[in-house]
Design an enzyme around this catalytic site. Structure first.
Site, PDB file in Angstrom:
ATOM      1  N   GLU B  60     -65.704  38.620  18.197  1.00  5.06           N
ATOM      2  CA  GLU B  60     -64.406  38.717  17.557  1.00  5.06           C
ATOM      3  C   GLU B  60     -64.005  37.611  16.790  1.00  5.06           C
ATOM      4  OE1 GLU B  60     -65.061  40.161  20.265  1.00  5.06           O
ATOM      5  OE2 GLU B  60     -64.114  42.258  19.984  1.00  5.06           O
ATOM      6  N   HIS B 129     -56.620  46.981  27.941  1.00  2.00           N
ATOM      7  CA  HIS B 129     -56.928  47.929  26.728  1.00  2.00           C
ATOM      8  C   HIS B 129     -55.615  48.547  26.126  1.00  2.00           C
ATOM      9  CE1 HIS B 129     -61.089  47.605  27.200  1.00  2.00           C
ATOM     10  NE2 HIS B 129     -61.359  48.426  26.356  1.00  2.00           N
TER      11      HIS B 129
HETATM   12  C1  LIG Z   1     -64.159  41.735  23.692  1.00  2.00           C
HETATM   13  C2  LIG Z   1     -64.510  43.115  23.401  1.00  2.00           C
HETATM   14  N1  LIG Z   1     -64.849  43.637  22.267  1.00  2.00           N
HETATM   15  C3  LIG Z   1     -64.877  45.109  22.241  1.00  2.00           C
HETATM   16  C4  LIG Z   1     -64.867  45.882  23.420  1.00  2.00           C
HETATM   17  C5  LIG Z   1     -65.014  47.408  22.913  1.00  2.00           C
HETATM   18  N2  LIG Z   1     -66.345  47.642  23.775  1.00  2.00           N
HETATM   19  C6  LIG Z   1     -66.347  48.272  25.105  1.00  2.00           C
HETATM   20  S1  LIG Z   1     -67.860  48.537  25.580  1.00  2.00           S
HETATM   21  C7  LIG Z   1     -68.650  47.922  24.242  1.00  2.00           C
HETATM   22  C8  LIG Z   1     -70.019  48.092  23.848  1.00  2.00           C
HETATM   23  C9  LIG Z   1     -70.615  47.110  25.009  1.00  2.00           C
HETATM   24  O1  LIG Z   1     -72.033  47.150  24.732  1.00  2.00           O
HETATM   25  P1  LIG Z   1     -72.980  46.526  26.086  1.00  2.00           P
HETATM   26  O2  LIG Z   1     -72.436  44.984  26.265  1.00  2.00           O
HETATM   27  O3  LIG Z   1     -74.472  46.503  25.531  1.00  2.00           O
HETATM   28  O4  LIG Z   1     -72.807  47.409  27.210  1.00  2.00           O
HETATM   29  P2  LIG Z   1     -73.099  48.911  27.500  1.00  2.00           P
HETATM   30  O5  LIG Z   1     -71.900  49.887  27.079  1.00  2.00           O
HETATM   31  O6  LIG Z   1     -74.258  49.250  26.639  1.00  2.00           O
HETATM   32  O7  LIG Z   1     -73.361  48.949  28.968  1.00  2.00           O
HETATM   33  C10 LIG Z   1     -67.507  47.681  23.216  1.00  2.00           C
HETATM   34  C11 LIG Z   1     -67.886  47.087  21.846  1.00  2.00           C
HETATM   35  C12 LIG Z   1     -64.597  45.162  24.644  1.00  2.00           C
HETATM   36  N3  LIG Z   1     -64.543  46.129  25.682  1.00  2.00           N
HETATM   37  N4  LIG Z   1     -64.572  43.761  24.667  1.00  2.00           N
END
Ligand SMILES: Cc1ncc(C[n+]2csc(CCOP(=O)(O)OP(=O)(O)O)c2C)c(N)n1
Ligand SMILES: Cc1ncc(C[n+]2csc(CCOP(=O)(O)OP(=O)(O)O)c2C)c(N)n1
Ligand SMILES: [Mg+2]
Ligand SMILES: [Mg+2]
Lengths: 324, 327, 327, 324
Positions: B60, B129
Site C-alpha cells: 500500500e 475490513h
Molecule cells: C494490507 C492488506 N492489503 C490487502 C489485503 C487484501 N488481501 C487479503 S488476502 C490477500 C492476498 C494474500 O496473499 P498471500 O499473502 O499469498 O496469502 P494467501 O491468501 O495466498 O494465503 C489480499 C491482497 C489485506 N488483507 N491487507
C-alpha cells in the site's frame, strides 16, 4: 493435541497417523464451512486453506507448549492445529459466545490465547511485528519459548514483513517466520507480484537463516519446523521457513476464480494432495481410511450442531471488551 | 437516461477518462484479471491492457507513493486501496507526501492523483475490513475528500476528481455498489465542493454521508407520515465543505441531525456540528444531533455489528428528538 | 516539592517505573546513546542497559508492532515515535492491531503499551516535522489518548498510562520540554479521564490542550485586565474525555472557546464543540469559538509558520468575540 | 551545470576539475550554513553532508537533462549538484521568496522542479516510492529518462524502501536507488540498526542489480553511476547503487555527537576526504587550489548577501499553494 517427543527426528507410525487424522479433520471441517457458507448460514468473509493442511499441522505439531503463533486471514487450519476444539472454532464462525473469539472476531480473527494462538490477522503482514515483539518478550525474560508467524507469498511484498523480519534478525529473537507459498495472492500470481522466483531470497536481505520444505509432505514440514524452532529456541536467531504449498480452492469462499485456469487447481488436487500423499505413505487400506474419515466427519458434524445450539450474543454485548 | 449501478458508475467514469486521456490509468491490488475485490474495474484489463490497468503487489505504501510520483510527472493515476482499513498503511504517503508536495515546493508541483477506497459494515467482515476513516483526511490541508452516495454523484464526482489537479481521497461505500440509479448519457462533471439537497423539508435538516444518505431518506419518508418535514442534504465532498448550503438549510429548518456510519466520536459529524452551531447559532431551536457508530470496533457477530452502526431508525429517533426539544 | 522540566518529568516517570518493574522498558529510534531526539531518555541507557533501553532501526511499523507483541506477552513497553508525523507509518499497527486485539479476541487479551510521540510548531522544521494529529486517535475505539501540558501532569499521566492495561497514545508537545514546574516528591498517578481546571473564571471557559493551555492562561490574565473572567480547563486526556467537567464549566460561564495547535478543521475542538452544544445547549450565550491552526501545511519561513498556528492573542480575540456576542 | 558527454567513460582533466570545483563549492556552502546557523541567522532543522560531496556530484554529473532526483533531509549537496543556484538555495535556508522552494520548504524540503529536483524529503524513505512512480511515468510514455532516489543506510530498514524497490524491479522501471552509506543513522551505528554488514544484500531480495563504488572517489562514483543509469535507461531495469561514504559532521547542525568517538570523525576527515583525494589526483598546486577556493568562497559569500537582501514572505502568503 498430543505433542511429539522433542528430540525425535523420525516419526513413529502412530504420530503420522495422528497427523493424517488431523489434516483430514481440517479438510472436512473446511469443506463443511464451504457448504454451510453456501447454505447461507455463515456470515462474513471466509477463506479456506484446502490443500495447505500439511503446513498447519506439520508446524504446529513441532511446537512446544508455551510457543505462540499468529495466523492470517486463512486461519482455520492453523487454529485447529494449534489445539482449538472444532466446536469452539465452528461456534465462532456462527458468531456465538462459545466461539474461540466469543463472536467478536470471526473467521479472520480467530484467537485462542490459552492455547497459544495470539490471533489471526486480516491485515496482510499485520501480525508479523507482533511475533517479533512476542519473541522479544520471551528473550528478555529468558523463557525457552518461540513465537511463530504464518504468512503467504503475497505478504512478502509488504513493508511490515520487511521491518518485522529485519528487527527479529537484528535482535536475534526466538521467532520463526513461516511462509506458506501457494504462489497466489488473491487473483495475482507470484510472477505478477514478486520480481524473484525463489522467495527464500527475501531472507538474505536480513541475513536470516532460511529453511525450505515441501509443504505437501507433512513429515518434511514437521522435521524442518523442528530444526527451525530449535535454532530459534537455542538463541541462534530467527528462521525463515519456506513451505512450498498449493491453494486448491478459490481465494475466498465463493471466488469464481476467473483469473485461474480450471485445469490448475484440478491438477494440483490430483498430484499434490498432502492427505493422499500421507495416506499412501502409511499404506492405509480404504477401510482404514474410511474409518478415520468417518471419525473426523462425526466431529465436524458435531461441531455444527454445537455451534447452532450455542448462544447468540446480545446486541449490547458489542460494547463490552472495548477496554480492559 | 441510462440506469447504472453505483459500481458501474464508478467504472464508467474510469473507462471514459481512460478512453479520452492517455495520462489516466488505474493501479491497485487485484484490479486486473479479477476486476477488483469489489468488481469495479471488471473488464477494464481487456479494454486497456496491463500497462494501464496495473495489478500491484500488496504494497500500500509503494502503490500510493508510485501513484503520487507518476502524478508529479504529469500522469493522472487512480490508485485503488482495497479497504479503508489499509489507508492506514498508505497514510504516510497520502498525508505527508501527496498533500504537501505542492505546498512545500512553493507551488512548483501539482499532484493530480486520486486514491479510491471503500469501506462500510453490514456484512460482518470484522474489525479490520469495514472501518470508515474519512474524518482523518478531512483534517489534512492539501487533500480533497469526496464521499458519494448515488450512482450519478459517484460518477460525476470521480470524473471531477480525476481532472482535479490536487490529490483526492475518494471514498466509496461497500454496501452501495449494488444500488441503481439514472445517470445522464454524457458524464456531467459534478463540482467538488457542492452539496446536494436530496429532499426539501421545513422542520429538520439531516446532513448525511455515504450509506446514511439512504437511511436518512427512509427516515424522512417515515417522519413525513408523522407530520415532520425533513430536509436531507448530502455534502458529497467533505473537503472542501459546502458550508453555505448546510447553513442555509439549517437557518430554514432551525434543527439539524448529522449522520454517518463512522464512529460518532471525532467523526465528520463533529466538524459539521461545530460549523453549524457557530454559523447558525441564533437559528438553532434544538441541539444538533449526531448519529454515528457507537464507540466500539466492528464486531463480527451480525447482531452486534448491526447494533454498533447506525440505521434509518437511529436517524428517525434523532429527528424526533430535535422536534420534541421544541415543545 | 522538587521542580522538574517537562522533559525531566517524562523521564522521571519512565525511570521510576523501570526501577520498580522489570516488565517496563523503552524502545525507539536514537533513544539510547543519544537519549532521544528530544533528550527525554538521556542517561537511561547507562542506568538500565541496552536490553531495556532499546535503540531500534528506522522501522516505525515494526517498532510499534513489536511493542504491541511484547505487551500481548505481558510486558509494559513504552515505544517512542520520534515525531507525530511518523505516527502515520505506525498507524496501521496502532489502529488496526493495538486498539482491536482485546475486542477481536472477545476479551482474551490486554495490550498494555504506550506510544509516546511529540510534535508542535514554533521552530520552523517545515511541513513534515511538526504536525499535531491527536484527533485521528480520538476517533479510534480501543485507544486511550493523553496530551499533557505541564511537568506535573505529564509525569502523573505517563505513570498512569504505563500501568493502564489498554494501549495509550501519549502526546507531548515539542515546545513544552523546557518549561519547569513543581511536582510532588513521590509520583501521584493522575487518573486517565480527568480534566484539570487551571484557572477559575465566570465569563468564558477556554478548553485548551498542549501548548495552547499556556497561551490560554496568558490570554486569561490579559482578559482579566479588561474585566473578563476566564476559566481555563485542560482535558489532559482526550480519550476518555471528561465531558462532565467541561460541561459544568460552560454551564457556569455560558461561553466557550476551544483551543489547540492542530488544524481547526476536523480537529479535537470540533468534538468538544459538538459535545458542548449538545449538553449545554440551553446554557450557551454565544457560539462556541474554535482556535486552531489555519488550513495549511506548516510552512518553513518563520513569519508564515507563526501565522498558521494559533497564539495567545488568537485565544484572547476568541474570548472577546464570545463576550461581545452577548451585548 | 555542464553535462559530461554521455558515452565517455574516462574523464578529461577539465571535467574532473569542474567536479572538484563543485565539491568544494558544496563544502564551503555547507560550512557557511553551519556558521550562519550558529550565528542564529538560520531557522529550522539543518543537516549537512560534509564528507559526502563526491556522492552528490558524481551521481548528478552522470545524469542527463530530463532525469529527476528525490533527495533526503541531507539535501544541500544534491540540490547544488543538480543545478540549483547557490543564491536560490541560500535564500531558501533564510526563508525567502527567492528561495528554491519560495520559503515554504526549508532545508529538508528543497525543490527545483525545472532542474529535475522533485524534492527533498524529511520522512525517511518517503521519496522512494515516488521515484518508482516517476520512473513508471517515463516508462509508460516511452521517455528515455531515469528517476534517481538518494537515501541513507538507516533508510534501508524502513518498509517504504522495501516496497518501493520491490515494485521498481517488478515493473523494471528506469530508476536508480542511490544508497549513501555513511554507517550512521543519527546516533545509531549500522551494527545497531542493520543485521547485515553489506547493505548490497538488500537488493538481492528484489533480484535487483546492484553496483558499488567508493563514495569518496568522485570519478568512481561518476563511472558507476553512468553504468547504473545506462542500465535503467536502456530498459534493463533499476539499479541499486551502493556508495561507501562518511559523515564528517554531526547528524544535524549542533549535534554534540556524544554517541560517537571524536577520534572517528577526525580520522575520516584526514583519510577519506573526497576533495583532498581529487585535489591530489589532479596534482593541483596550493596556488591553483587556493584560486579555486577563493572563487567558490566568493560565490558562497555572494549567496549569503543575496539571501539576506531577498524578500521575506508576508504572513498571509502561508495560505497560498495549499491547493492548485
Ligand atoms: C494490507 C492488506 N492489503 C490487502 C489485503 C487484501 N488481501 C487479503 S488476502 C490477500 C492476498 C494474500 O496473499 P498471500 O499473502 O499469498 O496469502 P494467501 O491468501 O495466498 O494465503 C489480499 C491482497 C489485506 N488483507 N491487507
Ligand atoms: C520515518 C522517519 N523516522 C525517523 C526520522 C528521524 N530521522 C531523520 S534522519 C534519521 C537518520 C537517517 O539515517 P540515514 O538514512 O542513514 O541517513 P543519514 O542521516 O545518515 O544521511 C532519522 C532516524 C525520519 N525523518 N523519518
Ligand atoms: Mg499466497
Ligand atoms: Mg546514514
Amino acid at each position: 493435541m498430543a505433542k511429539v517427543e522433542a528430540t525425535k527426528t523420525a516419526l513413529a507410525k502412530g504420530d503420522l497417523r495422528d497427523m493424517l487424522r488431523e489434516m483430514l479433520l481440517i479438510r472436512r471441517f473446511e469443506e463443511k464451512v464451504e457448504e454451510r457458507f453456501r447454505a447461507g448460514e455463515l456470515p462474513g468473509f471466509l477463506h479456506v486453506a484446502i490443500g495447505e493442511e500439511a503446513c498447519a499441522v506439520g508446524v504446529c505439531r513441532a511446537l512446544e507448549d508455551g510457543d505462540v503463533i499468529a495466523s492470517t486471514h486463512r486461519a482455520h487450519g492453523h487454529t485447529l492445529a494449534k489445539g482449538t476444539h472444532p466446536n469452539e472454532l465452528m461456534a465462532e464462525l456462527y458468531g456465538k459466545q462459545e466461539g474461540c473469539s466469543h463472536g467478536y472476531g470471526g473467521s479472520m480473527h480467530l484467537y485462542d490465547v490459552e492455547r497459544g494462538n495470539m490471533g489471526a490477522n486480516a491485515v496482510i503482514g499485520g501480525g508479523l511485528p507482533q511475533i517479533t515483539g512476542a519473541a522479544l518478550a520471551f528473550q528478555m525474560r529468558g523463557e525457552p519459548r518461540v513465537a511463530v508467524a504464518f504468512f503467504g507469498d503475497g505478504a512478502t511484498n509488504i513493508g511490515t514483513f520487511h521491518e518485522a523480519l529485519n528487527l527479529a534478525q537484528l535482535w536475534k529473537v526466538p521467532a520463526v517466520f513461516v511462509l506458506e507459498d501457494n504462489r497466489w495472492a488473491e487473483s495475482t500470481p507470484e510472477s505478477q507480484h514478486s520480481p524473484i522466483r525463489d522467495l527464500s531470497e527475501r531472507a538474505k536481505a536480513f541475513g536470516m537463516k532460511s529453511m525450505k520444505a515441501d509443504g505437501q509432505e507433512v513429515e518434511a514440514v514437521y522435521r524442518t519446523a523442528r530444526k527451525a524452532l530449535e535454532n530459534a529456541r537455542s538463541g541462534q536467531g530467527p528462521v525463515f521457513l519456506h513451505l512450498d504449498t498449493c491453494r486448491f480452492s478459490g481465494h475466498y469462499i465463493g471466488d469464481p476464480q476467473v483469473y485461474r485456469p480450471k485445469e490448475e487447481a484440478r491438477h494440483l488436487r490430483e498430484t499434490r494432495d498432502p492427505i493422499t500423499h500421507l495416506r499412501e505413505k502409511l499404506g492405509l487400506t480404504d477401510a482404514e481410511f474410511e474409518e478415520l474419515d468417518a471419525e473426523v466427519t462425526a466431529i465436524v458434524e458435531a461441531s455444527v450442531a454445537f455451534a447452532k445450539n450455542a448462544t447468540d450474543p446480545a446486541p449490547e454485548d458489542a460494547m463490552r471488551n472495548v477496554y480492559a | 437516461m441510462p440506469e447504472l449501478s453505483y459500481r458501474e458508475a464508478v467504472r464508467d467514469a474510469l473507462v471514459r477518462a481512460m478512453r479520452q486521456d492517455e495520462d489516466v490509468f488505474v493501479m491497485g491490488e487485484d484490479i486486473a484479471e479479477m476486476g477488483g475485490s469489489m468488481g469495479v474495474t471488471h473488464g477494464m484489463l481487456e479494454e486497456f491492457g496491463p500497462t494501464r490497468v496495473r495489478n500491484t503487489p500488496i504494497s500500500e505504501m509503494a502503490l500510493a507513493g508510485a501513484a503520487i510520483g507518476a502524478a508529479l510527472q504529469g500522469m493522472r493515476p487512480v490508485a485503488e486501496i482495497m479497504y479503508e482499513d489499509f489507508m492506514t498503511l498508505a497514510s504516510e504517503q497520502v498525508v505527508n507526501q501527496a498533500a504537501k508536495h505542492r505546498y512545500m515546493s512553493g507551488g512548483q508541483l501539482t499532484v493530480p492523483v486520486v486514491f479510491r477506497t471503500q469501506g462500510g459494515a453490514g456484512w460482518s467482515p470484522g474489525a479490520q475490513h469495514a472501518q470508515q476513516l474519512e474524518a482523518w483526511f478531512v483534517h489534512v490541508p492539501g487533500l480533497k475528500v469526496v464521499f458519494a452516495s448515488t450512482p450519478e454523484d459517484v460518477r460525476g464526482l470521480l470524473w471531477s476528481s480525476i481532472y482535479d489537479d490536487n490529490p483526492v481521497v475518494f471514498f466509496e461505500h461497500r454496501t452501495l455498489y449494488g444500488i441503481k440509479g439514472e445517470v445522464p448519457d454524457e458524464i456531467e462533471p459534478i463540482p467538488i465542493g457542492k452539496a446536494r439537497v436530496h429532499r426539501a423539508g421545513d422542520d429538520v435538516t439531516v446532513i448525511a454521508t455515504g450509506r446514511l444518505v439512504h437511511d436518512a431518506l427512509k427516515a424522512a419518508a417515515e417522519a413525513e407520515t408523522e407530520g415532520v418535514s425533513v430536509e436531507v442534504v448530502d455534502p458529497r465532498t467533505l473537503q472542501p465543505l459546502d458550508e453555505q448550503t448546510l447553513v442555509d438549510s439549517v437557518k430554514k429548518t432551525n434543527r439539524a441531525v448529522v449522520a454517518h456510519e463512522a464512529v460518532t466520536r471525532m467523526g465528520f459529524g463533529a466538524e459539521v456540528a461545530a460549523v453549524l452551531q457557530y454559523q447558525a447559532f441564533d437559528w438553532l431551536d434544538a441541539p444538533i444531533e449526531r448519529v454515528g457508530a457507537r464507540f466500539a470496533p466492528l464486531p463480527f457477530a451480525p447482531v452486534m455489528e448491526s447494533y454498533v452502526v447506525p440505521h434509518a431508525d437511529d436517524v428517525l429517533a434523532a429527528v424526533y428528538r430535535t422536534v420534541n426539544k421544541r415543545v
